[in-house]
Motif scaffolding. Structure first.
Motif, PDB file in Angstrom:
ATOM      1  N   LYS A  55      47.994  41.336 -37.500  1.00 61.33           N
ATOM      2  CA  LYS A  55      47.355  41.949 -38.679  1.00 61.33           C
ATOM      3  C   LYS A  55      47.826  41.235 -39.950  1.00 61.33           C
ATOM      4  CE  LYS A  55      46.915  46.602 -36.784  1.00 61.33           C
ATOM      5  NZ  LYS A  55      47.903  47.609 -36.428  1.00 61.33           N
ATOM      6  N   TYR A  56      49.120  40.931 -39.960  1.00 60.04           N
ATOM      7  CA  TYR A  56      49.696  40.282 -41.130  1.00 60.04           C
ATOM      8  C   TYR A  56      49.131  38.864 -41.325  1.00 60.04           C
ATOM      9  CZ  TYR A  56      53.171  38.903 -44.606  1.00 60.04           C
ATOM     10  OH  TYR A  56      53.775  38.470 -45.758  1.00 60.04           O
ATOM     11  N   ALA A  57      48.925  38.159 -40.229  1.00 56.80           N
ATOM     12  CA  ALA A  57      48.363  36.801 -40.295  1.00 56.80           C
ATOM     13  C   ALA A  57      46.957  36.845 -40.906  1.00 56.80           C
ATOM     14  CB  ALA A  57      48.319  36.175 -38.904  1.00 56.80           C
ATOM     15  N   ASN A  58      46.193  37.877 -40.548  1.00 60.49           N
ATOM     16  CA  ASN A  58      44.844  38.035 -41.112  1.00 60.49           C
ATOM     17  C   ASN A  58      44.888  38.273 -42.615  1.00 60.49           C
ATOM     18  OD1 ASN A  58      43.516  37.626 -38.687  1.00 60.49           O
ATOM     19  ND2 ASN A  58      43.682  39.793 -38.111  1.00 60.49           N
ATOM     20  N   TYR A  59      45.912  39.009 -43.026  1.00 61.71           N
ATOM     21  CA  TYR A  59      46.102  39.268 -44.466  1.00 61.71           C
ATOM     22  C   TYR A  59      46.461  37.954 -45.188  1.00 61.71           C
ATOM     23  CZ  TYR A  59      48.659  40.622 -48.709  1.00 61.71           C
ATOM     24  OH  TYR A  59      49.126  40.725 -49.998  1.00 61.71           O
ATOM     25  N   LEU A  60      47.396  37.201 -44.608  1.00 60.06           N
ATOM     26  CA  LEU A  60      47.857  35.952 -45.238  1.00 60.06           C
ATOM     27  C   LEU A  60      46.728  34.916 -45.343  1.00 60.06           C
ATOM     28  CD1 LEU A  60      51.411  35.409 -43.639  1.00 60.06           C
ATOM     29  CD2 LEU A  60      50.880  36.292 -45.920  1.00 60.06           C
ATOM     30  N   LYS A  61      45.833  34.972 -44.351  1.00 62.43           N
ATOM     31  CA  LYS A  61      44.713  34.025 -44.298  1.00 62.43           C
ATOM     32  C   LYS A  61      43.867  34.099 -45.584  1.00 62.43           C
ATOM     33  CE  LYS A  61      41.424  34.821 -41.339  1.00 62.43           C
ATOM     34  NZ  LYS A  61      41.156  35.468 -40.074  1.00 62.43           N
ATOM     35  N   ASP A  62      43.769  35.320 -46.138  1.00 63.97           N
ATOM     36  CA  ASP A  62      42.934  35.522 -47.332  1.00 63.97           C
ATOM     37  C   ASP A  62      43.696  35.326 -48.645  1.00 63.97           C
ATOM     38  OD1 ASP A  62      40.804  36.089 -45.676  1.00 63.97           O
ATOM     39  OD2 ASP A  62      41.299  38.234 -45.593  1.00 63.97           O
ATOM     40  N   LEU A  63      45.000  35.052 -48.545  1.00 65.58           N
ATOM     41  CA  LEU A  63      45.788  34.852 -49.765  1.00 65.58           C
ATOM     42  C   LEU A  63      45.571  33.446 -50.313  1.00 65.58           C
ATOM     43  CD1 LEU A  63      49.461  36.192 -49.656  1.00 65.58           C
ATOM     44  CD2 LEU A  63      47.530  37.090 -50.925  1.00 65.58           C
ATOM     45  N   LEU A 102      61.312  39.828 -42.970  1.00 70.49           N
ATOM     46  CA  LEU A 102      60.168  39.315 -42.197  1.00 70.49           C
ATOM     47  C   LEU A 102      59.383  38.269 -43.000  1.00 70.49           C
ATOM     48  CD1 LEU A 102      58.138  39.321 -39.844  1.00 70.49           C
ATOM     49  CD2 LEU A 102      57.049  41.316 -40.861  1.00 70.49           C
ATOM     50  N   VAL A 103      59.101  38.582 -44.249  1.00 69.51           N
ATOM     51  CA  VAL A 103      58.371  37.641 -45.118  1.00 69.51           C
ATOM     52  C   VAL A 103      59.157  36.331 -45.248  1.00 69.51           C
ATOM     53  CG1 VAL A 103      57.617  37.229 -47.511  1.00 69.51           C
ATOM     54  CG2 VAL A 103      57.118  39.416 -46.410  1.00 69.51           C
ATOM     55  N   ALA A 104      60.473  36.450 -45.453  1.00 70.01           N
ATOM     56  CA  ALA A 104      61.320  35.257 -45.603  1.00 70.01           C
ATOM     57  C   ALA A 104      61.294  34.403 -44.336  1.00 70.01           C
ATOM     58  CB  ALA A 104      62.759  35.683 -45.924  1.00 70.01           C
ATOM     59  N   PHE A 132      56.312  35.370 -52.888  1.00 72.34           N
ATOM     60  CA  PHE A 132      56.824  36.407 -51.978  1.00 72.34           C
ATOM     61  C   PHE A 132      56.292  37.783 -52.354  1.00 72.34           C
ATOM     62  CE2 PHE A 132      60.814  33.698 -50.933  1.00 72.34           C
ATOM     63  CZ  PHE A 132      60.135  33.078 -49.902  1.00 72.34           C
ATOM     64  N   GLY A 133      56.080  37.998 -53.658  1.00 73.93           N
ATOM     65  CA  GLY A 133      55.515  39.275 -54.116  1.00 73.93           C
ATOM     66  C   GLY A 133      54.129  39.473 -53.528  1.00 73.93           C
ATOM     67  N   GLU A 134      53.328  38.415 -53.543  1.00 70.73           N
ATOM     68  CA  GLU A 134      51.976  38.499 -52.969  1.00 70.73           C
ATOM     69  C   GLU A 134      52.047  38.699 -51.454  1.00 70.73           C
ATOM     70  OE1 GLU A 134      49.225  35.428 -54.212  1.00 70.73           O
ATOM     71  OE2 GLU A 134      50.299  35.198 -56.107  1.00 70.73           O
ATOM     72  N   MET A 135      52.954  37.977 -50.828  1.00 74.60           N
ATOM     73  CA  MET A 135      53.079  38.081 -49.365  1.00 74.60           C
ATOM     74  C   MET A 135      53.555  39.465 -48.924  1.00 74.60           C
ATOM     75  SD  MET A 135      54.732  34.368 -48.345  1.00 74.60           S
ATOM     76  CE  MET A 135      54.873  34.735 -46.564  1.00 74.60           C
ATOM     77  N   GLU A 136      54.471  40.057 -49.719  1.00 77.00           N
ATOM     78  CA  GLU A 136      55.037  41.354 -49.312  1.00 77.00           C
ATOM     79  C   GLU A 136      54.159  42.531 -49.707  1.00 77.00           C
ATOM     80  OE1 GLU A 136      59.428  43.439 -48.953  1.00 77.00           O
ATOM     81  OE2 GLU A 136      58.748  42.834 -50.930  1.00 77.00           O
ATOM     82  N   SER A 137      53.195  42.284 -50.596  1.00 82.09           N
ATOM     83  CA  SER A 137      52.313  43.379 -51.028  1.00 82.09           C
ATOM     84  C   SER A 137      51.572  44.023 -49.862  1.00 82.09           C
ATOM     85  CB  SER A 137      51.308  42.868 -52.063  1.00 82.09           C
ATOM     86  OG  SER A 137      51.995  42.547 -53.240  1.00 82.09           O
ATOM     87  N   PHE A 138      51.409  43.283 -48.783  1.00 77.52           N
ATOM     88  CA  PHE A 138      50.783  43.820 -47.562  1.00 77.52           C
ATOM     89  C   PHE A 138      51.513  45.076 -47.084  1.00 77.52           C
ATOM     90  CE2 PHE A 138      50.813  43.978 -42.851  1.00 77.52           C
ATOM     91  CZ  PHE A 138      49.462  44.122 -42.608  1.00 77.52           C
ATOM     92  N   PHE A 139      52.836  45.096 -47.256  1.00 79.88           N
ATOM     93  CA  PHE A 139      53.635  46.219 -46.732  1.00 79.88           C
ATOM     94  C   PHE A 139      53.804  47.349 -47.739  1.00 79.88           C
ATOM     95  CE2 PHE A 139      55.030  42.258 -44.753  1.00 79.88           C
ATOM     96  CZ  PHE A 139      54.825  42.557 -43.412  1.00 79.88           C
ATOM     97  N   HIS A 140      53.838  47.035 -49.041  1.00 79.15           N
ATOM     98  CA  HIS A 140      54.185  48.060 -50.029  1.00 79.15           C
ATOM     99  C   HIS A 140      53.087  48.384 -51.028  1.00 79.15           C
ATOM    100  CE1 HIS A 140      58.158  48.191 -48.565  1.00 79.15           C
ATOM    101  NE2 HIS A 140      58.566  47.059 -49.088  1.00 79.15           N
ATOM    102  N   GLY A 141      51.987  47.668 -50.975  1.00 85.89           N
ATOM    103  CA  GLY A 141      50.977  47.882 -52.005  1.00 85.89           C
ATOM    104  C   GLY A 141      51.231  47.003 -53.219  1.00 85.89           C
ATOM    105  N   LYS A 142      52.464  47.023 -53.716  1.00 91.87           N
ATOM    106  CA  LYS A 142      52.815  46.128 -54.832  1.00 91.87           C
ATOM    107  C   LYS A 142      54.284  45.758 -54.657  1.00 91.87           C
ATOM    108  CE  LYS A 142      52.369  45.918 -59.914  1.00 91.87           C
ATOM    109  NZ  LYS A 142      53.341  44.851 -60.078  1.00 91.87           N
ATOM    110  N   ILE A 150      65.714  37.340 -51.855  1.00 90.17           N
ATOM    111  CA  ILE A 150      67.137  37.499 -51.523  1.00 90.17           C
ATOM    112  C   ILE A 150      67.361  37.098 -50.068  1.00 90.17           C
ATOM    113  CG2 ILE A 150      69.103  39.102 -51.416  1.00 90.17           C
ATOM    114  CD1 ILE A 150      67.419  38.844 -54.187  1.00 90.17           C
ATOM    115  N   CYS A 151      66.479  37.630 -49.190  1.00 89.55           N
ATOM    116  CA  CYS A 151      66.625  37.351 -47.752  1.00 89.55           C
ATOM    117  C   CYS A 151      66.486  35.851 -47.485  1.00 89.55           C
ATOM    118  CB  CYS A 151      65.580  38.125 -46.948  1.00 89.55           C
ATOM    119  SG  CYS A 151      65.699  39.902 -47.145  1.00 89.55           S
ATOM    120  N   TYR A 152      65.567  35.227 -48.203  1.00 84.82           N
ATOM    121  CA  TYR A 152      65.304  33.804 -48.005  1.00 84.82           C
ATOM    122  C   TYR A 152      66.472  32.952 -48.505  1.00 84.82           C
ATOM    123  CZ  TYR A 152      62.814  29.338 -48.081  1.00 84.82           C
ATOM    124  OH  TYR A 152      62.435  28.040 -47.864  1.00 84.82           O
ATOM    125  N   MET A 153      66.977  33.282 -49.683  1.00 86.58           N
ATOM    126  CA  MET A 153      68.060  32.497 -50.291  1.00 86.58           C
ATOM    127  C   MET A 153      69.402  32.771 -49.613  1.00 86.58           C
ATOM    128  SD  MET A 153      66.611  30.728 -52.664  1.00 86.58           S
ATOM    129  CE  MET A 153      67.957  30.152 -53.677  1.00 86.58           C
TER     130      MET A 153
END
Length: 308
Positions: A55-63, A102-104, A132-142, A150-153
């Motif tokens: 589901k997440y891959a489908n979301y990222l596809k449109d980003l 997960l996003v990281a 990352f804000g755009e990528m994580e918006s899938f989970f939180h709305g914003k 932080i997780c990535y760094m």
């Protein structure tokens, strides 16, 4: 192929404030971690994780991501078909960044260009936070993008304001009587509804005023004192911050924590604050005498994250 581990994060200071341009300070927390792995998807956990990645891959596809930060969606989808899942012990709804890790992990594995955290410039940090804000918006709305960053760094990050973030050195943890610790409220919290409550409160002028003039002032003073390791101003401002949250963030404080929050303020033995958006999950505690605080907080599961 190595499976880089992505640790959880703890927002020491700045919950809700960073939405309104306060400073924030976050640390990686290696007790919890996650990594992308392959399996035959025999367990329900692996199967569910694999399905949500799809589901997440489908979301990222449109980003629409900028060229320098593009992700290879076809490679990601191919791996999902091969049995990719996110193996993580990071509790969800606990304010320690489960979706951030997960996003990281996904960005690290599938970004077309390679970025090495230790060589990332301040401008790239700013860009990554936005991506990352755009990528994580899938989970939180914003999403502010801070958690995945932080997780990535995997480094402490000082959030200077809405736009700017920077790598920062924090004083080394040492074996003293004092501690910063986590308390398990025993229930999960959902970020979405809590953030909604906050935005409703922000519609009233009185709350906006106290947020700006009191919360942000105490919050930023705590960060400054902590980074300089000045314990007297740190605890003075922590108490103000804890009192303020007790009065204004009541809906975000889990019911199981109300009484002990007040007890800390009445006795000055420890001070509590939200860890993330609240509503459940972890609560942060600060004390100059952990042994004493631990006795007073009997019955709660606690984890020490920093000693001084």
């Amino acid at each position: 192929m190595t499976n880089p581990l992505f640790y959880a994060k703890i927002l020491l200071f700045g919950e809700y404030g960073i939405i309104e341009d306060s400073q924030g300070l976050t640390l990686p927390y290696s007790f919890y971690k996650g990594a992308l792995k392959f399996s035959d998807l025999d367990s329900d956990f692996e199967k569910e994780s694999n399905e949500s990645l799809l589901k997440y891959a489908n979301y990222l596809k449109d980003l629409e991501l900028p060229e320098a930060y593009k992700i290879s969606i076809s490679k990601f989808q191919k791996d999902i078909r091969k049995g990719l899942f996110f193996d993580s012990n990071i509790p969800q709804g606990y304010g320690v960044g489960s979706s951030g890790a997960l996003v990281a992990a996904i960005f690290e594995r599938y970004s077309v260009k390679t970025y090495l955290p230790e060589h990332i410039s301040k401008d790239e940090l700013k860009d990554l936070k936005k991506i990352f804000g755009e990528m994580e918006s899938f989970f939180h709305g914003k999403s502010s993008g801070i958690d995945p960053l932080i997780c990535y760094m995997n480094l402490p990050i000082l959030i200077e304001n809405k736009e700017n973030v920077n790598k920062v050195l924090i004083p080394a943890s040492e074996a003293g009587k004092g501690a910063i610790f986590l308390i398990d409220s025993g229930m999960t919290g959902e970020t979405g509804p809590m953030v909604q409550i906050f935005f409703e409160k922000m519609k009233t002028e009185g709350f906006r005023k106290t947020m700006k003039e009191e919360f942000i002032r105490y919050n930023n003073a705590c960060i400054e004192a902590f980074l300089k390791k000045e314990m007297t101003p740190l605890f003075r401002n922590l108490k103000s911050l804890s009192v303020w949250a007790y009065e204004h963030f009541k809906p975000m404080i889990p019911e199981s924590i109300y009484k002990v929050w007040k007890k800390g303020l009445d006795t000055n033995a420890y001070y509590l604050k939200l860890c993330g958006s609240g509503g459940g999950g972890y609560i942060l505690g600060f004390t100059k005498d952990y042994e004493k605080a631990e006795k007073m907080l009997e019955g709660f599961h606690k984890e020490v994250i920093y000693r001084f």
